[in-house]
Design an enzyme around this catalytic site. Structure first.
Site, short mmCIF file in Angstrom:
data_model
loop_
_atom_site.label_atom_id
_atom_site.label_comp_id
_atom_site.label_asym_id
_atom_site.label_seq_id
_atom_site.Cartn_x
_atom_site.Cartn_y
_atom_site.Cartn_z
N ASP A 138 -25.11 18.47 36.15
CA ASP A 138 -24.89 17.27 36.96
C ASP A 138 -25.76 17.28 38.21
O ASP A 138 -26.29 16.24 38.61
CB ASP A 138 -23.41 17.17 37.36
CG ASP A 138 -23.19 16.00 38.31
OD1 ASP A 138 -23.39 14.86 37.88
OD2 ASP A 138 -22.85 16.24 39.49
N HIS A 175 -9.87 12.16 43.91
CA HIS A 175 -11.27 11.83 44.16
C HIS A 175 -11.38 10.37 44.55
O HIS A 175 -10.79 9.49 43.92
CB HIS A 175 -12.13 12.07 42.91
CG HIS A 175 -13.56 11.66 43.11
ND1 HIS A 175 -14.46 12.46 43.79
CD2 HIS A 175 -14.22 10.53 42.77
CE1 HIS A 175 -15.63 11.84 43.83
NE2 HIS A 175 -15.52 10.66 43.22
N LYS A 182 -17.59 17.48 37.62
CA LYS A 182 -17.27 18.37 38.76
C LYS A 182 -15.76 18.57 38.87
O LYS A 182 -15.29 19.68 39.16
CB LYS A 182 -17.85 17.80 40.05
CG LYS A 182 -19.37 17.78 40.09
CD LYS A 182 -19.91 17.40 41.44
CE LYS A 182 -19.74 15.94 41.75
NZ LYS A 182 -20.69 15.06 41.04
N SER A 232 -20.67 12.13 35.99
CA SER A 232 -21.01 12.93 37.16
C SER A 232 -19.76 13.30 37.96
O SER A 232 -19.55 14.46 38.32
CB SER A 232 -21.99 12.15 38.05
OG SER A 232 -22.25 12.85 39.25
N ARG A 269 -31.44 10.75 38.78
CA ARG A 269 -30.99 9.35 38.75
C ARG A 269 -31.32 8.63 40.05
O ARG A 269 -31.64 7.45 40.06
CB ARG A 269 -29.48 9.29 38.51
CG ARG A 269 -29.07 9.63 37.08
CD ARG A 269 -27.58 9.89 36.97
NE ARG A 269 -26.81 8.81 37.55
CZ ARG A 269 -25.69 8.98 38.25
NH1 ARG A 269 -25.20 10.19 38.46
NH2 ARG A 269 -25.05 7.94 38.74
#
Length: 428
Positions: free
Chosen positions: A162, A83, A188, A184, A169
């Site tokens: 999320d 990620h 995932k 967050s 947010r």
């Protein structure tokens, strides 16, 4: 009886939330029992007072538990994912995913779309005719078994808490909370089901985290959450003060990624792709193959072609070409000492490569090509930047955005290493 007000007051007053409070409030918010305005107040309390590492890990686990997980057991190879926190020209997922698969690990890469100056992986791939981002969970598992690599959108059932909180947010001034950012991202990734995860935490003008201190805090929080949830994990903090590679924009970045997969491409893209591949393979327990060799000899390119075709895309199709191009030239001779990543990303966005709102369409052909990078010698009149767009009315704004983005002088460019440092779960 549990109460959202009690949870809000506890965090407002700087208290540590209990596991029971966290589990209840996340579940109740997902079901609609806790109202948006109550969760907004709690998110602001978290922003102002923070969370302990234990709270953040539990919050993440509660968001994972709010939905389904991808069952990736039974695959004949280990699973590992990557990620990135996002940047300008950050196309690394495109060559990295097939590279790691070609080395012997399965890569379930669930990606997102761009917003603002940072590009989205799905937007880039959708510039390939026929390619589709939405797959069912069974299609994901089947493609991992057959190809070893998949890049797609997250399925609707993954971490629905999320999805609700992320949108909240964005409109309540709480995006910057590190515990909420980290939970967050990790909710995932954990729901995705990969056994291992490598994080690329960007640092610099083109990144969300502008300073090394901020990037280190986020990287450490992410790694701690992963370790607490049983994921083999590490993070590389990497420089995002200069765009990655030379192409910024959807189809432009796909073309550059294919160059990398064919054994060429910019040296910084190759360096980071190989470094992340080595880290991923180490976590996956694959030690008998050198990803640099696999990238250079074309094996990764073959997996790329299979991956694109498996999702309906034509790997041989011509990519979109912009109808209008304009070149910005060097105003003087010397060394290019600076090329600001944020300004280049913003210019690409103004040309149509990105979106201001989630529902906006992107121009897949739009973007900026960096014809020179910091440290290179240029002469007056030499092309520095090439603007691509189907919206000629946007060229003036892009030019204005780029005017202060670069510097040319007689001095040498100050260089920041591409890979700044590594953060591991046993970091002291």
């Amino acid at each position: 009886m549990r109460s959202a007000i009690d949870v809000i007051r506890a965090k407002r007053d700087g208290q540590r939330l209990t596991d029971d409070q966290i589990d209840w409030v996340v579940d109740a918010y997902t079901r609609g029992e806790v109202a948006d305005e109550q969760m907004s107040a709690l998110a602001m309390a978290v922003l102002l007072n923070g969370m302990t590492s234990e709270e953040t890990a539990r919050w993440t686990a509660a968001m994972v538990a709010s939905g389904e997980t991808l069952a990736l057991g039974g695959l004949p190879m280990p699973t590992v994912d990557k990620h990135s926190t996002g940047g300008v020209g950050d196309k690394i997922t495109l060559p990295l995913t097939p590279l790691v698969a070609a080395c012997g690990a399965a890569v379930p890469q669930l990606s997102g779309r761009g917003l603002g100056h940072t590009g989205g992986t799905l937007d880039k791939l959708e510039s390939i005719p026929g390619w589709r981002a939405s797959l069912t969970a069974e299609e994901v598992r089947a493609q991992l078994r057959e190809v070893g690599a998949v890049i797609c959108a997250a399925t609707a059932g993954l971490a629905p808490a999320d999805r609700k909180l992320y949108a909240l947010r964005d409109v309540t001034g709480t995006v910057e909370s590190v515990p909420l950012i980290a939970s967050s991202i990790m909710s995932k990734k954990i729901a995705e089901g990969a056994e291992s995860l490598v994080l690329d935490v960007k640092c610099g003008s083109g990144a969300f985290m502008k300073t090394l201190e901020q990037a280190r805090e986020l990287a450490t929080t992410l790694v701690d959450i992963g370790a607490a949830n049983g994921v083999r994990i590490s993070a590389l903090i990497t420089d995002m003060s200069v765009p990655l590679g030379r192409a910024v924009g959807n189809a432009l970045e796909v073309a550059e990624s294919v160059d990398v997969l064919r054994g060429g491409g910019p040296t910084d893209v190759v360096e980071l792709t190989v470094a992340l591949a080595r880290e991923m393979l180490q976590h996956a327990g694959v030690s008998d193959v050198d990803p640099a060799e696999v990238l250079a000899d074309g094996r990764a390119h073959e997996v790329w072609r299979e991956m694109i075709a498996a999702q309906g895309g034509d790997p041989d199709a011509e990519l979109p070409q912009a109808q209008h191009r304009e070149t910005i030239t060097a105003p003087a001779s010397g060394t290019l000492t600076r090329l600001d990543a944020y300004a280049v990303g913003l210019a690409a966005w103004r040309l149509g490569a990105g979106r201001a709102r989630k529902e906006d369409a992107v121009d897949h052909a739009a973007g900026v090509v960096c014809l020179a990078k910091p440290g290179e010698q240029v002469v007056e009149g030499q092309p520095l930047l090439e603007l691509h767009t189907d919206r000629p009315q946007a060229l003036a704004a892009a030019r204005d955005t780029l005017a202060p983005a670069y510097e040319i002088s007689g001095a040498d460019a100050r260089s920041t290493p591409l890979i700044i440092e590594k953060v591991t779960a046993n970091r002291s």
